[in-house]
Design an enzyme around this catalytic site. Structure first.
Site, PDB file in Angstrom:
ATOM      1  N   ASP A   8       3.191   7.992  -5.125  1.00 26.45           N
ATOM      2  CA  ASP A   8       1.983   8.785  -5.383  1.00 26.45           C
ATOM      3  C   ASP A   8       1.128   8.057  -6.419  1.00 26.45           C
ATOM      4  O   ASP A   8       1.541   7.862  -7.551  1.00 26.45           O
ATOM      5  CB  ASP A   8       2.371  10.180  -5.896  1.00 26.45           C
ATOM      6  CG  ASP A   8       1.201  11.145  -5.960  1.00 26.45           C
ATOM      7  OD1 ASP A   8       0.049  10.689  -6.120  1.00 26.45           O
ATOM      8  OD2 ASP A   8       1.445  12.356  -5.865  1.00 26.45           O
ATOM      9  N   GLY A  65       3.700   8.817  -0.413  1.00 27.71           N
ATOM     10  CA  GLY A  65       2.677   8.882  -1.450  1.00 27.71           C
ATOM     11  C   GLY A  65       2.345  10.291  -1.874  1.00 27.71           C
ATOM     12  O   GLY A  65       3.227  11.123  -2.056  1.00 27.71           O
ATOM     13  N   HIS A  66       1.047  10.573  -1.988  1.00 28.39           N
ATOM     14  CA  HIS A  66       0.560  11.822  -2.551  1.00 28.39           C
ATOM     15  C   HIS A  66       0.702  13.024  -1.615  1.00 28.39           C
ATOM     16  O   HIS A  66       0.693  14.159  -2.071  1.00 28.39           O
ATOM     17  CB  HIS A  66      -0.914  11.650  -2.947  1.00 28.39           C
ATOM     18  CG  HIS A  66      -1.482  12.813  -3.677  1.00 28.39           C
ATOM     19  ND1 HIS A  66      -1.062  13.174  -4.943  1.00 28.39           N
ATOM     20  CD2 HIS A  66      -2.438  13.714  -3.320  1.00 28.39           C
ATOM     21  CE1 HIS A  66      -1.739  14.237  -5.334  1.00 28.39           C
ATOM     22  NE2 HIS A  66      -2.576  14.597  -4.379  1.00 28.39           N
ATOM     23  N   ALA A  67       0.831  12.789  -0.327  1.00 27.93           N
ATOM     24  CA  ALA A  67       0.874  13.899   0.631  1.00 27.93           C
ATOM     25  C   ALA A  67       2.126  13.823   1.501  1.00 27.93           C
ATOM     26  O   ALA A  67       2.048  13.539   2.699  1.00 27.93           O
ATOM     27  CB  ALA A  67      -0.383  13.893   1.495  1.00 27.93           C
TER      28      ALA A  67
END
Length: 115
Positions: free
Chosen positions: A55, A82-84
């Site tokens: 992330d 990552g972020h999602a």
């Protein structure tokens, strides 16, 4: 995909509102983070948090605060995500969420705490 998610109606406005609430020119606003941390111990519901090791927006170290502050939390930090995670690792996320919901649904102590 992440791009399709960002193109959903209202997605950009929601992103900007969240960004302005928590982030300033020097990074995360300490007062906003402190306010969030102060509220977390009052959460009575079981929580499931998945964080991507890669992330680039919110470092995985923030997940450790959730471990300390939420009374009943499961935290998983996934490599190569990552972020999602719910989008990037959707199949893995769906399986993990189902396992969590099954645990919560079959545990009378958790059900009592969340009512």
């Amino acid at each position: 995909t992440k791009v399709a998610l960002a193109r959903q109606p209202g997605a950009q406005a929601a992103f900007l509102k969240t960004l302005r609430s928590f982030v300033g020119l020097r990074g995360f606003r300490s007062e906003a983070v402190a306010q969030l941390h102060a509220a977390l111990p009052a959460v009575k519901a079981a929580a499931f948090v998945v964080w991507g090791q890669d992330d680039r927006f919110v470092p995985p170290a923030h997940a450790e605060a959730l471990r300390r502050l939420l009374p009943d939390v499961e935290v998983e930090i996934w490599e190569r995500c990552g972020h999602a995670p719910q989008v990037e690792c959707a199949q893995k996320f769906n399986g993990a969420a189902l396992r969590f919901w099954k645990r919560v649904d079959t545990n009378p102590a958790v059900l009592t705490a969340t009512k």
